[in-house]
Design an enzyme around this catalytic site. Structure first.
Site, PDB file in Angstrom:
ATOM      1  N   GLY A 144       0.804  -1.208   0.000  1.00 38.05           N
ATOM      2  CA  GLY A 144       0.000   0.000   0.000  1.00 38.05           C
ATOM      3  C   GLY A 144       0.838   1.260   0.000  1.00 38.05           C
ATOM      4  N   GLY A 145       0.345   2.280   0.690  1.00 43.17           N
ATOM      5  CA  GLY A 145       1.045   3.560   0.744  1.00 43.17           C
ATOM      6  C   GLY A 145       2.431   3.462   1.340  1.00 43.17           C
ATOM      7  N   GLY A 173      21.753  11.061 -31.895  1.00 49.42           N
ATOM      8  CA  GLY A 173      21.361  11.711 -30.656  1.00 49.42           C
ATOM      9  C   GLY A 173      21.890  11.012 -29.423  1.00 49.42           C
ATOM     10  N   ALA A 174      22.079   9.698 -29.513  1.00 52.40           N
ATOM     11  CA  ALA A 174      22.590   8.962 -28.358  1.00 52.40           C
ATOM     12  C   ALA A 174      24.010   9.403 -28.018  1.00 52.40           C
ATOM     13  CB  ALA A 174      22.551   7.461 -28.636  1.00 52.40           C
TER      14      ALA A 174
END
Length: 530
Positions: free
Chosen positions: A185-186, A420-421
């Protein structure tokens, strides 16, 4: 002293002074051992250590100082008023690791299943505040069943206070979460906010909703380990940075990690004398890295050849394996190494690798750890799934992290560095302080084969022998734009070096940059791509 049930042991205000000391010792012994000896047996029967045993393994012997040992909850209803054990299910305090102060809290599963209530949370809040004020690392040993349902919204508010402090401490002190039991959970969001998450196979589970809820909502059947076990989070989700087979090994590695980190963002990482000469030649590198850019190799062996004594601590070793992120030392000084891994997916950058690298670069920059980037990248991974899942914005995270980093940055292009890499992998154009390359480097928009097919497509199509023309144009393109000295001639690479001198070149560059001082524009914070 009046004898009562252990869990309701109360001070006798009319007792003589000597009896008070005896009473205090009895109360503290009860707090140390826990209200039910059978609970300790049950913990051991599961193959798990108790909270205090874990703290003893984590910290230097005899160094732990506990705070709020005698804290108890004040909740009413659902039988809680009759069950008020000391510590309220969490042990908090500080000690040392290799002589340096470390704060720690450990859920005690023997008490309320380690569930968090109001008093339990307030103890953690106080310890986190102390850690931030003292400027020392914080380690949480997690083994709890989530919020204490009987205390309702007060327990939930306690988590909110932890999350707020996790965020306040981010980039200020190192925060390490060690998962040694359930975390549902949280409760799972606090580890997710910290710098590193350690997990142990078979006993660590993390999930927002458990298998029963998953089955009820989606019809899917799965075990707790299959849903949120250590290997799932180590290799699939990327939630866990380190995964180990047993608690003792895990806690030893937490200690090792702490020796590589500064206490806070105002300090440098701890240096130590190295018996490994900075000018040690790396003859093995000539055999480790094939000159043929299409042949694979293991970049981790290259890293071992470059760093002190071959020792390094790899982060996220089983997640996004096409990029290696690891902490090591060069000439006694801690560095963060980011490297493409040709042995996995040819070392391409994809969504997972970009996010993994971005997080690591940001951590190193926050804690004054210089960055060494080893580049052998054919580009970003093409594909419909990558595009639809956001490779543009998610790949930009790595670009943003490098551009934003002000620590010393040295990059080395080993072989391929395309498109771009190449730019993203800490090229000179985005701020690398020193850019080096091996004579096997190929820095270009794309490989010569692909480039020739695009640039000379008409000539190739019109030729009597298109294949011969294509080969000719490939060599022409390679000779003009992809030769090893093209980038160096244009100042985009500072030097082309003999691979055997890589360790020495890195050592000298990092020594020169040790006094680097760079500041970013005044702003509240940036807005990185998400």
């Amino acid at each position: 002293m009046t004898v009562v049930e252990p869990e309701t042991l109360l001070p006798d205000t009319d007792a003589p002074e000597a009896d008070r000391f005896t009473e205090l010792a009895a109360i503290k012994e009860l707090a140390r051992t826990g209200p039910d000896p059978r609970a300790t047996e049950r913990q051991h029967a599961k193959g798990k250590l108790t909270a205090r045993e874990r703290i003893e393994l984590l910290l230097d012997p005899g160094s732990f100082t506990e705070v709020e040992t005698l804290r108890r909850h004040r909740a009413q209803g659902f039988g809680l008023e009759a069950k008020r054990p000391y510590t309220d299910g969490v042990i908090t305090g500080w000690g040392t690791v290799e002589g340096r102060t470390v704060f720690v809290y450990a859920h005690d599963f023997r008490i309320f299943g380690g569930a968090l209530g109001e008093a339990h949370a307030q103890k953690i809040h106080k310890l986190m505040d102390l850690a931030i004020a003292a400027g020392a690392p914080l380690v949480s040993l997690n083994d709890g069943a989530g919020a204490r349902i009987q205390e309702g919204v007060s327990a939930l508010a306690g988590y909110g206070g932890i999350f707020r402090r996790n965020t306040k401490a981010s980039g200020v002190i190192p925060q390490i979460s060690v998962m040694l039991g359930p975390c549902a959970g949280g409760a799972a969001y606090s580890p997710a906010l910290t710098d590193f998450v350690f997990a142990v196979r078979d006993i660590s589970q993390m999930f927002i909703t458990g298998p029963d809820v998953v089955k009820a909502v989606t019809g899917e059947e799965i075990t707790q380990n299959g849903l949120g076990g250590a290997d799932v989070h180590g290799g699939t989700s990327g939630v866990a940075h380190f995964v180990y087979d047993d608690e003792r090994t895990c806690l030893e590695e937490v200690r090792y990690l702490l020796t590589l980190l500064p206490s806070n963002n105002r300090e440098l990482p701890p240096a130590q004398p190295s018996g490994d000469p900075a000018d040690r030649p790396g003859d093995a590198l000539l055999d480790l890295v094939p000159a043929d850019g299409n042949r694979s190799y293991d970049i981790r062996k290259v890293i071992e050849e470059i760093v002190d004594d071959g020792d390094h601590l790899e982060v996220h070793a089983a997640f996004a394996t096409n990029l290696v992120c690891t902490l090591a030392r060069i000439d006694g000084h801690v560095v963060g190494v980011v490297a493409n891994q040709p042995a996995s997916m040819a070392g391409v950058l994809d969504i997972k690798a970009s996010e993994k690298g971005a997080r690591f670069v940001q951590f190193c920059d926050a804690f004054n750890i210089p960055l060494v980037t080893l580049v052998d990248v054919p580009g970003f991974l093409p594909g419909v799934d990558q595009e639809h899942e956001g490779i543009i914005r998610r790949g930009a995270k790595l670009l943003y992290a490098y551009c934003n980093a002000t620590v010393p940055r040295v990059s080395v292009v080993l072989r391929k560095a395309y498109g771009g890499a190449y730019i993203v992998m800490d090229s000179r154009s985005i701020g690398a302080d020193i850019a080096l390359a091996w004579p096997t480097n190929e820095i270009a928009v794309m490989g010569a084969e692909g480039a020739a097919n695009v640039v000379f497509r008409r000539e190739i199509a019109a030729a009597d022998d298109p294949e011969a023309m294509r080969r000719q144009k490939i060599e022409e393109y390679r000779g003009e734009l992809v030769h090893p000295y093209y980038a160096a001639e244009r100042g985009l690479v500072d030097d082309v070096i003999d691979p055997r001198e890589t360790r020495l070149a890195l050592s000298r560059a990092l020594a020169m940059l040790a006094t680097k001082s760079e500041s970013l524009p005044t702003r509240k914070h940036g807005n990185p791509p998400q």
